[in-house]
Motif scaffolding. Structure first.
Motif, PDB file in Angstrom:
ATOM      1  N   LEU A  95       6.114  -5.247  -8.980  1.00  0.00           N
ATOM      2  CA  LEU A  95       4.817  -4.543  -8.879  1.00  0.00           C
ATOM      3  C   LEU A  95       4.421  -4.106  -7.556  1.00  0.00           C
ATOM      4  O   LEU A  95       4.140  -2.859  -7.031  1.00  0.00           O
ATOM      5  N   LEU A  96       5.163  -4.713  -6.529  1.00  0.00           N
ATOM      6  CA  LEU A  96       4.932  -4.712  -5.108  1.00  0.00           C
ATOM      7  C   LEU A  96       5.909  -3.988  -4.460  1.00  0.00           C
ATOM      8  O   LEU A  96       5.848  -3.645  -3.236  1.00  0.00           O
ATOM      9  N   LYS A  98       6.038  -0.678  -5.658  1.00  0.00           N
ATOM     10  CA  LYS A  98       5.232   0.378  -5.983  1.00  0.00           C
ATOM     11  C   LYS A  98       4.394   0.913  -4.687  1.00  0.00           C
ATOM     12  O   LYS A  98       3.812   0.127  -4.080  1.00  0.00           O
ATOM     13  N   LEU A 100       1.636   0.874  -3.238  1.00  0.00           N
ATOM     14  CA  LEU A 100       0.270   0.480  -3.293  1.00  0.00           C
ATOM     15  C   LEU A 100      -0.125   0.382  -1.931  1.00  0.00           C
ATOM     16  O   LEU A 100       0.602  -0.154  -0.847  1.00  0.00           O
ATOM     17  N   SER A 102      -2.214  -1.653  -0.603  1.00  0.00           N
ATOM     18  CA  SER A 102      -2.332  -3.252  -0.108  1.00  0.00           C
ATOM     19  C   SER A 102      -1.119  -4.010  -0.298  1.00  0.00           C
ATOM     20  O   SER A 102      -1.179  -5.274  -0.373  1.00  0.00           O
ATOM     21  N   ARG A 103      -0.031  -3.326  -0.559  1.00  0.00           N
ATOM     22  CA  ARG A 103       1.118  -4.175  -1.051  1.00  0.00           C
ATOM     23  C   ARG A 103       1.736  -5.164  -0.064  1.00  0.00           C
ATOM     24  O   ARG A 103       2.270  -6.126  -0.197  1.00  0.00           O
ATOM     25  N   ASN A 104       1.504  -4.655   1.330  1.00  0.00           N
ATOM     26  CA  ASN A 104       2.116  -5.567   2.392  1.00  0.00           C
ATOM     27  C   ASN A 104       1.243  -6.831   2.392  1.00  0.00           C
ATOM     28  O   ASN A 104       1.483  -7.880   2.675  1.00  0.00           O
ATOM     29  N   LEU A 106      -0.610  -8.029  -0.118  1.00  0.00           N
ATOM     30  CA  LEU A 106      -0.392  -8.910  -1.095  1.00  0.00           C
ATOM     31  C   LEU A 106       0.848  -9.703  -1.104  1.00  0.00           C
ATOM     32  O   LEU A 106       1.152 -10.805  -1.628  1.00  0.00           O
ATOM     33  N   ARG A 107       1.663  -8.990  -0.502  1.00  0.00           N
ATOM     34  CA  ARG A 107       3.175  -9.493  -0.232  1.00  0.00           C
ATOM     35  C   ARG A 107       2.944 -11.152   0.294  1.00  0.00           C
ATOM     36  O   ARG A 107       3.654 -12.148   0.312  1.00  0.00           O
ATOM     37  N   ILE A 177      12.307  -8.334  -4.039  1.00  0.00           N
ATOM     38  CA  ILE A 177      11.933  -7.075  -3.467  1.00  0.00           C
ATOM     39  C   ILE A 177      13.058  -6.399  -2.667  1.00  0.00           C
ATOM     40  O   ILE A 177      13.292  -5.216  -2.627  1.00  0.00           O
TER      41      ILE A 177
END
Length: 293
Positions: A95-96, A98, A100, A102-104, A106-107, A177
């Motif tokens: 998912l992360l 992608k 996005l 806010s992916r950093n 969220l990681r 990842i």
């Protein structure tokens, strides 16, 4: 020629010697001494060490039902923990990667539980299960939150699984990842042009190409699950009535609570051999599934 060999030997001693010395002092000598004590009835304190041969091992296999129960608990916990941790870690990673915004963030959020120590994490979740869930249950009336999470055998087992997966999935996410980012984009584009669905691309291209990461993640999850002690100690202390006692806790209690260091060491040796065999089989199997792009 002799001077050259002497110089090479000196270089090897300088660069490899400290690591070998640390390995011998911290790993090899304690292991050999532990192997010796497993054949004794030493209590870990007195200066008298009585040699009893295989009596400790006979007792474990024939009379120690608590060790068998703890091993059964650890086996169930390991199977569920390894599968759930890897599935969740891979799902988060997939998912992360992608695009996005806010992916950093969220990681970072998903990785943070791994930074917290196991004992502290266990006490935090003990408060959540005992106080937090009951408060939410009173407000919402949902049966899920009103269960005695640490009070029965079944719910306590799943409570430990939940905390373990929550703590470790983020670490495996980072590994997945990294591996997913290294999957060649041209192969994915070719699959898309050929009309492959996302599910087909995932199963037939992405997963085979990230098997080296899966090998590492499965190995880590196996070792973490089998060695799980701090969460077990802080959440349930093996209760209720020893139903959630892991092998690591059983060995600790035998050696340091019951003052039967020889018997505890024998259990540790048996546990080491079993874990070594299982992890070796896992690494060999998953490595056979690895492919090159």
């Amino acid at each position: 020629m002799n001077r050259k060999k002497t110089a090479q030997l000196g270089q090897q001693i300088v660069f490899v010697g400290p690591a070998v010395l640390v390995f011998v002092l911290i790993i090899l000598i304690p292991f050999v001494s532990g192997l010796y004590y497993s054949f004794t009835s030493w209590n870990g304190v007195s200066g008298e060490v009585s040699w009893i041969g295989l009596d400790n091992y006979k007792h474990i296999f024939m009379q120690d039902s608590a060790f068998r129960d703890s091993f059964w608990f650890t086996t169930r916990f390991t199977i569920i923990g390894v599968v759930a941790t890897n599935v969740l870690g891979f799902a988060l990673a997939y998912l992360l990667i992608k695009p996005l915004k806010s992916r950093n963030v969220l990681r970072t959020v998903f990785f943070m539980p791994n930074v917290i120590g196991g004992l502290l994490l266990g006490f935090i979740w003990q408060f959540i299960f005992v106080k937090g869930f009951s408060a939410v249950g009173e407000l919402t009336g949902l049966a899920f939150f009103n269960q005695p999470w640490l009070g029965t055998e079944g719910t306590a087992f799943w409570a430990i699984v939940i905390v373990f997966v929550w703590q470790t999935a983020g670490y495996l996410m980072v590994i997945y990842i990294s591996s997913l980012n290294n999957v060649p984009k041209d192969i994915l584009e070719a699959a898309e042009i050929d009309g492959a669905s996302r599910w087909q691309t995932l199963l037939t291209i992405i997963i085979p190409l990230i098997m080296p990461a899966a090998t590492v993640c499965l190995f880590l999850a196996l070792s973490w699950s089998f060695k799980m002690f701090d969460l077990n100690l802080s959440l349930t202390r093996g209760g209720p009535f020893g139903s959630t006692e892991s092998v690591a806790m059983n060995i600790y209690n035998e050696a340091f609570s019951n003052n039967r260091y020889g018997l505890g060491t024998a259990k540790a040796i048996i546990f080491f051999i079993i874990v070594a065999i299982i992890t070796s089989i896992q690494v060999k199997f998953t490595k056979s599934k690895e492919v090159e792009a």
